[in-house]
Write a protein that holds these residues in place. Structure first.
Motif, PDB file in Angstrom:
ATOM      1  N   GLY A 318      44.075  15.071 112.765  1.00  0.00           N
ATOM      2  CA  GLY A 318      42.872  15.594 113.038  1.00  0.00           C
ATOM      3  C   GLY A 318      41.992  14.582 113.712  1.00  0.00           C
ATOM      4  N   GLU A 319      40.709  15.042 114.279  1.00  0.00           N
ATOM      5  CA  GLU A 319      39.802  14.157 114.924  1.00  0.00           C
ATOM      6  C   GLU A 319      38.899  13.784 114.033  1.00  0.00           C
ATOM      7  N   PHE A 320      38.405  12.354 113.903  1.00  0.00           N
ATOM      8  CA  PHE A 320      37.354  11.900 112.995  1.00  0.00           C
ATOM      9  C   PHE A 320      36.674  10.811 114.282  1.00  0.00           C
ATOM     10  N   THR A 321      35.316  11.290 114.374  1.00  0.00           N
ATOM     11  CA  THR A 321      34.603  10.508 115.461  1.00  0.00           C
ATOM     12  C   THR A 321      33.201  10.567 115.234  1.00  0.00           C
ATOM     13  N   VAL A 322      32.466   9.809 115.944  1.00  0.00           N
ATOM     14  CA  VAL A 322      30.903   9.534 115.801  1.00  0.00           C
ATOM     15  C   VAL A 322      30.458  10.454 117.052  1.00  0.00           C
ATOM     16  N   ALA A 323      29.050  10.360 117.259  1.00  0.00           N
ATOM     17  CA  ALA A 323      28.291  10.792 118.198  1.00  0.00           C
ATOM     18  C   ALA A 323      27.411   9.740 118.872  1.00  0.00           C
ATOM     19  N   ARG A 347      43.956  20.805 115.422  1.00  0.00           N
ATOM     20  CA  ARG A 347      43.810  19.743 114.607  1.00  0.00           C
ATOM     21  C   ARG A 347      42.073  19.898 114.114  1.00  0.00           C
ATOM     22  N   PRO A 348      42.016  19.938 112.822  1.00  0.00           N
ATOM     23  CA  PRO A 348      40.721  19.865 112.245  1.00  0.00           C
ATOM     24  C   PRO A 348      39.905  18.829 112.779  1.00  0.00           C
ATOM     25  N   VAL A 349      38.504  19.052 113.102  1.00  0.00           N
ATOM     26  CA  VAL A 349      37.387  17.943 113.659  1.00  0.00           C
ATOM     27  C   VAL A 349      36.481  17.560 112.631  1.00  0.00           C
ATOM     28  N   LEU A 350      36.395  16.476 112.394  1.00  0.00           N
ATOM     29  CA  LEU A 350      35.121  15.954 111.766  1.00  0.00           C
ATOM     30  C   LEU A 350      34.158  15.067 112.578  1.00  0.00           C
ATOM     31  N   THR A 351      33.265  15.496 113.056  1.00  0.00           N
ATOM     32  CA  THR A 351      32.147  14.717 114.039  1.00  0.00           C
ATOM     33  C   THR A 351      31.014  14.615 113.396  1.00  0.00           C
ATOM     34  N   GLN A 352      30.217  13.590 114.202  1.00  0.00           N
ATOM     35  CA  GLN A 352      28.871  13.526 113.577  1.00  0.00           C
ATOM     36  C   GLN A 352      27.917  14.432 113.858  1.00  0.00           C
ATOM     37  N   GLU A 353      27.066  14.915 113.147  1.00  0.00           N
ATOM     38  CA  GLU A 353      26.253  16.168 113.241  1.00  0.00           C
ATOM     39  C   GLU A 353      25.115  15.827 114.368  1.00  0.00           C
ATOM     40  N   THR A 354      25.052  16.769 115.479  1.00  0.00           N
ATOM     41  CA  THR A 354      24.131  16.674 116.176  1.00  0.00           C
ATOM     42  C   THR A 354      23.156  18.006 116.565  1.00  0.00           C
ATOM     43  N   GLY A 355      23.439  18.893 115.526  1.00  0.00           N
ATOM     44  CA  GLY A 355      22.847  20.189 115.572  1.00  0.00           C
ATOM     45  C   GLY A 355      23.890  21.153 115.755  1.00  0.00           C
ATOM     46  N   PHE A 356      25.028  20.805 116.275  1.00  0.00           N
ATOM     47  CA  PHE A 356      26.195  21.919 116.715  1.00  0.00           C
ATOM     48  C   PHE A 356      26.419  22.701 115.681  1.00  0.00           C
ATOM     49  N   SER A 357      26.149  22.280 114.219  1.00  0.00           N
ATOM     50  CA  SER A 357      26.383  23.170 113.252  1.00  0.00           C
ATOM     51  C   SER A 357      25.590  24.627 113.502  1.00  0.00           C
ATOM     52  N   ASN A 358      24.389  24.574 114.211  1.00  0.00           N
ATOM     53  CA  ASN A 358      23.502  25.853 114.541  1.00  0.00           C
ATOM     54  C   ASN A 358      24.424  26.746 115.430  1.00  0.00           C
ATOM     55  N   CYS A 359      25.453  26.259 116.063  1.00  0.00           N
ATOM     56  CA  CYS A 359      26.054  27.027 116.904  1.00  0.00           C
ATOM     57  C   CYS A 359      27.635  27.526 116.881  1.00  0.00           C
ATOM     58  N   TYR A 360      28.279  26.559 115.787  1.00  0.00           N
ATOM     59  CA  TYR A 360      29.621  26.870 115.681  1.00  0.00           C
ATOM     60  C   TYR A 360      29.644  27.090 114.078  1.00  0.00           C
ATOM     61  N   PRO A 361      30.766  27.749 113.521  1.00  0.00           N
ATOM     62  CA  PRO A 361      31.074  27.746 112.084  1.00  0.00           C
ATOM     63  C   PRO A 361      31.717  26.451 111.634  1.00  0.00           C
ATOM     64  N   PHE A 367      34.036  20.099 110.608  1.00  0.00           N
ATOM     65  CA  PHE A 367      32.797  19.715 109.905  1.00  0.00           C
ATOM     66  C   PHE A 367      32.018  19.028 110.625  1.00  0.00           C
ATOM     67  N   GLY A 368      30.778  18.982 110.418  1.00  0.00           N
ATOM     68  CA  GLY A 368      29.649  18.082 110.912  1.00  0.00           C
ATOM     69  C   GLY A 368      29.068  17.215 109.979  1.00  0.00           C
ATOM     70  N   TRP A 369      29.003  15.857 110.006  1.00  0.00           N
ATOM     71  CA  TRP A 369      28.783  14.961 108.946  1.00  0.00           C
ATOM     72  C   TRP A 369      27.689  14.100 109.346  1.00  0.00           C
ATOM     73  N   GLU A 370      27.026  13.657 108.213  1.00  0.00           N
ATOM     74  CA  GLU A 370      25.809  12.973 108.282  1.00  0.00           C
ATOM     75  C   GLU A 370      25.943  11.668 107.529  1.00  0.00           C
ATOM     76  N   THR A 371      26.765  11.625 106.354  1.00  0.00           N
ATOM     77  CA  THR A 371      27.010  10.401 105.516  1.00  0.00           C
ATOM     78  C   THR A 371      28.315  10.134 105.457  1.00  0.00           C
ATOM     79  N   ILE A 372      28.557   9.070 104.882  1.00  0.00           N
ATOM     80  CA  ILE A 372      30.059   8.882 104.399  1.00  0.00           C
ATOM     81  C   ILE A 372      30.707   9.565 103.422  1.00  0.00           C
ATOM     82  N   ASP A 373      29.718   9.982 102.607  1.00  0.00           N
ATOM     83  CA  ASP A 373      30.130  11.005 101.589  1.00  0.00           C
ATOM     84  C   ASP A 373      30.489  12.221 102.056  1.00  0.00           C
ATOM     85  N   ASP A 374      29.746  12.675 103.174  1.00  0.00           N
ATOM     86  CA  ASP A 374      30.104  14.058 103.721  1.00  0.00           C
ATOM     87  C   ASP A 374      31.562  14.042 104.350  1.00  0.00           C
TER      88      ASP A 374
END
Length: 416
Positions: A318-323, A347-361, A367-374
Motif C-alpha cells: 500500500g502507500e503510506f505517505t505524508v503531505a 493498493r490501499p493508501v494512507l496519506t496525511q489529511e489535507t481536507g481530501f476526505s471531504n471529497c473522497y470516501p 485513509f486520511g490520517w492526522e496522528t500516528i495513532d490514526d
C-alpha cells in the motif's frame, strides 16, 4: 542556474519503454477524433522522470479516449533539466530520447513538439511551421502544471485552460499581490486546481480574484492492473526541498516533506507492518531511517524508467505517505497523482489529511490520517481484511480517478 532541490538522477534508458502495454480499446483510439483539437502543455520533456511521464500520458490518452484530437507541446524559454548533469541545459536531446518512445508506443508519435525558445534552442517532433499552424487551428490548450509561459502566439488560441496540480502557492501569491502570478493567471480564461477542498468551510486558502474549478489526476486504469504480492508500505518522495516556503498573513507555510516525516519517524517501532521510503541517496537520511526501522529504497532506480516506477507501486502493499505543510494546515484538499496510481493498482493508501476526505470516501481502501495513532488504526484495519481494502482501493480509483470521468468533467466545465 543549478537546481539545488533536485536529486542527481541516472540517465533514463529509452529502451525501457519497449514493454509498455498496448491494449486494444484501452490505449489506442477506436475511431478518428470527433471533437476539438486540443494542446496539452506540460513538463514531460523538461523533467523526464517516470512519475511525470505517467502523469501526462494519463492526460493525453484520456483526452484521446474522449474523442479529442490531442497534441503534446513544450515551447518554453527555459532550459531543460538534464538528469545526468543534475543541472539545467540547453540540449534537450537526451530528455527527448527518454520520453518520446513512450509517446510513440501509444500512438502519439506524430503529435508532439518540443521547441527550445531560447538562443540556440531547436525544434523537435513537429516542424516549426507545423507547430505554428497547430497554434492557429487549435480549439484550446490545457496548461497542465501551469509551466508553459504564454506568448502572443499562445494567446491567439481560442481557449486557454490553466490546470494547477500544486495548489496554495499561486493563491497566496495572488493574495500578496504578486504581479507576475496575477498576469499569468489572467492570461488564461478558465482555472482548475487539485485543491479539491477549495470553497469548503474548513479550507483556509485565500481564493479571491479568480474562480477556481476543482479537478484531480486522471488515470488510465488498465495501465495499473495488478496481481502482484507485496509486503511493504511504501511511497516515493524527496526528503528535503528548499526555496518554496511561502508566507501568508505573517505565517510561514512549508513545502518540504521532511518536517512531516519527522513527526512520525518512530512509526515502524510502534506498528508491526513494514514501511519503506524511496528517496535520494543522502547518507544522513538513510542513517536516520535505519535507526527507526524504515527500509530505504533508492529512488534513483525506482524512477529511472516507467516500468520500474509502475512495478514499484504494484509491488507495494500500500502507500503510506505524508503531505506538505502548506496543504495540511490550509486544508486545500490536494491529493497526489502518485496516490491515485496506487489506488488504481489496488493498493490501499494512507496519506496525511489535507481536507481530501471531504471529497473522497475514506475508511476502506483510503485513509486520511492526522496522528500516528490514526496510522496504526488504519494499518490494523487494512491487515484484518487486506483483500477487501485492495478491492475498495481499485473501486475508488474507478469511481473517482478514471480518466474518462475526470477529463470528461473538466472539459465539460471548461465548455469544451
Amino acid at each position: 542556474r543549478m537546481c539545488h532541490h533536485l536529486q542527481s538522477w541516472p540517465a533514463i534508458q529509452p529502451e525501457s519503454f519497449a514493454n509498455l502495454p498496448l491494449r486494444k480499446n484501452a490505449l489506442m483510439p477506436n475511431k478518428k477524433p470527433t471533437k476539438g483539437k486540443i494542446i496539452v502543455f506540460g513538463i514531460l520533456m523538461w523533467y523526464p522522470l517516470a512519475g511525470v511521464t505517467w502523469q501526462f500520458l494519463h492526460y493525453l490518452l484520456g483526452l484521446r479516449r474522449l474523442g479529442y484530437d490531442v497534441y503534446y507541446v513544450e515551447d518554453s524559454g527555459r532550459w531543460i533539466y538534464d538528469p545526468s548533469l543534475n543541472d539545467l541545459s540547453p540540449d534537450a536531446t537526451g530528455n527527448l530520447a527518454a520520453v518520446v518512445p513512450a509517446l510513440e508506443a501509444n500512438g502519439l508519435g506524430d503529435r508532439w513538439c518540443f521547441r527550445g525558445n531560447y538562443p540556440g534552442g531547436k525544434c523537435y517532433g513537429m516542424t516549426e511551421a507545423q507547430l505554428l499552424r497547430l497554434y492557429r487551428e487549435a480549439d484550446a490548450f490545457l496548461n497542465v502544471t501551469g509551466a508553459q509561459e504564454l506568448r502572443d502566439e499562445h494567446l491567439a488560441i481560442k481557449r486557454r485552460i490553466y490546470v494547477e496540480t500544486d495548489p496554495v502557492a499561486s493563491q497566496i501569491k495572488v493574495f500578496n499581490r504578486d504581479k507576475d502570478t496575477i498576469a499569468t493567471l489572467k492570461a488564461h480564461d478558465t482555472h482548475f486546481s487539485f485543491g479539491e477542498n477549495f470553497y469548503a468551510p474548513d479550507c483556509k486558502v485565500p481564493l479571491g480574484m479568480f474562480q477556481w474549478k476543482r479537478t484531480r489526476q486522471p488515470v488510465i486504469l488498465e495501465f495499473w492492473d495488478n496481481r502482484k504480492k507485496a509486503h511493504t508500505y511504501t511511497t516515493i518522495a524527496t526528503w528535503k526541498n528548499t526555496g518554496k516556503d511561502i508566507i501568508y498573513k505573517g505565517k510561514t507555510y512549508y513545502w518540504s516533506k521532511d518536517r512531516e516525516f519527522k513527526k512520525i519517524i518512530d512509526l515502524p517501532q510502534r506498528c508491526s507492518a513494514n514501511f519503506g521510503l524511496a528517496m535520494g541517496p543522502e547518507k544522513s537520511v538513510q542513517k536516520l531511517l535505519a535507526k527507526y526501522g524504515w527500509r530505504w529504497i533508492d529512488s534513483l532506480q525506482v524512477s529511472r524508467d516507467m516500468e520500474s516506477y509502475r512495478n514499484f507501486i504494484q509491488s507495494s502493499r500500500g502507500e503510506f505517505t505524508v503531505a506538505k505543510d502548506q496543504n495540511i494546515r490550509l486544508r486545500s484538499g490536494w491529493f497526489s497523482d502518485r496516490s491515485a496510481c496506487y489506488l488504481a493498482a489496488g493498493r490501499p493508501v494512507l496519506t496525511q489529511e489535507t481536507g481530501f476526505s471531504n471529497c473522497y470516501p475514506v475508511g476502506k481502501g483510503l485513509f486520511g490520517w492526522e496522528t500516528i495513532d490514526d496510522i496504526i488504526k488504519a494499518v490494523d484495519s487494512i491487515e484484518s481484511d487486506y483483500s477487501g481494502h485492495r478491492r475498495a482501493a481499485r473501486e475508488i480509483a474507478a469511481e473517482y480517478f478514471a480518466a474518462e470521468k475526470v477529463l470528461g468533467k473538466l472539459m465539460q466545465e471548461a465548455r469544451l
